[in-house]
Design an enzyme around this catalytic site. Sequence first.
Site, PDB file in Angstrom:
ATOM      1  CB  SER A  45      -0.885   0.000   1.232  1.00 48.30           C
ATOM      2  OG  SER A  45      -0.069   0.007   2.383  1.00 48.30           O
ATOM      3  CG  MET A  64       4.449   0.277   1.889  1.00 49.83           C
ATOM      4  SD  MET A  64       5.912   0.301   0.822  1.00 49.83           S
ATOM      5  CE  MET A  64       5.757   1.894   0.058  1.00 49.83           C
ATOM      6  CB  CYS A  65       0.779  -2.409   5.483  1.00 53.31           C
ATOM      7  SG  CYS A  65      -0.745  -2.388   4.577  1.00 53.31           S
ATOM      8  NE  ARG A  66       4.564  -9.275   3.433  1.00 53.40           N
ATOM      9  CZ  ARG A  66       5.393  -9.691   4.374  1.00 53.40           C
ATOM     10  NH1 ARG A  66       6.645  -9.315   4.392  1.00 53.40           N
ATOM     11  NH2 ARG A  66       4.970 -10.487   5.341  1.00 53.40           N
ATOM     12  CB  THR A  82       2.561  -7.865   7.437  1.00 50.78           C
ATOM     13  OG1 THR A  82       1.997  -9.145   7.170  1.00 50.78           O
ATOM     14  CG2 THR A  82       3.523  -7.970   8.603  1.00 50.78           C
TER      15      THR A  82
END
Length: 189
Positions: A45, A64-66, A82
Site C-alpha cells: 500500500s 507502508m504495509c504489505r 502486515t
Amino acid sequence: MAAVRMLWMGLVLLGLLGFPQTPAQDLDPVQPNFQQDKFLGRWYSAGLASNSSWFREKKAEMSMCRTVVAPSTDGGLNLTSTFLRKKQCETKTMLLQPMAVSGHYTYHSPHWGSKHIVSVVETNYNEYALLFSRGTKGRGQDFRMATLYSRTQTVKNELKEKFINFSNAQGLTEEDIVFLPQPDMCIQE
Ligand SMILES: *[C@@H]1O[C@H](CO)[C@@H](O)[C@H](O)[C@H]1NC(C)=O
Ligand SMILES: *[C@@H]1O[C@H](CO)[C@@H](O)[C@H](O)[C@H]1NC(C)=O
Ligand SMILES: *[C@@H]1O[C@H](CO)[C@@H](O)[C@H](O)[C@H]1NC(C)=O
C-alpha cells in the site's frame, strides 16, 4: 383496509421497507474485464487518500504495509496485511465478499460496525492498482478512501502522479493524500 395492512406487513417482513438496498447504479467504475486471478498475490500500500477526520489525524504516523491477496472460499478475497504499529509488526486479515459485478466487493468492518464497497477501479496487475472504498452503512457512511497498491516498495513518480490524479477525480485534495514511507521492519522478506 385489512388487505392494505397485510401488504404493508408483507413488505416489512421481506425487508423491503426500512432498509433500502444500496442502489447498484451507484457503483464506481472498475477495471474493464477485471481478472481476479491476476490481481492476487503481494501488494504494497504505497499511497492512501481520504477526507475522513480520523485519517487526517493518523496519516502522519502511517507507514507502508504489505498485503497478500488470496482467493476466499466464497469467491471473494482474503487480504492479509502486515504492518508496523507501535514498533511491533502486526497482521490483520480482511475478508472481501464478491458482488454480482466483478471487481466490486463488500467489506463489513467489525470495528466501525459499518459496511463498505471496495472497487478495483484500475489495474495493470503487474505494477499497480487503484482502489476506491466507500462506506454505505453505519458509522462509516461518509467514509471514502482511495488506495494505491504497488507490486514494488518503491514507486515511480509517474505512478504517484497517476494516484494524485485519481484521488482528485474522486473529490480528494492534495492534503487528503499521503504516500506512505517504508518502515525499516515488518514488510521486508
Ligand atoms: C468527504 O467527502 C465526501 C464527498 O465529497 C463528503 O460527502 C463527506 O462529507 C466528506 N467527509 C468529511 C469528513 O469531510
Ligand atoms: C485468510 O488468510 C490467512 C492467511 O493465509 C489465513 O490464516 C486465514 O485463515 C484466511 N481466512 C479465511 C477465512 O479464509
Ligand atoms: C495527471 O493529470 C494531468 C493533468 O490532467 C495530466 O497532464 C497528466 O498526464 C496526468 N498524469 C498521469 C500519470 O496520468
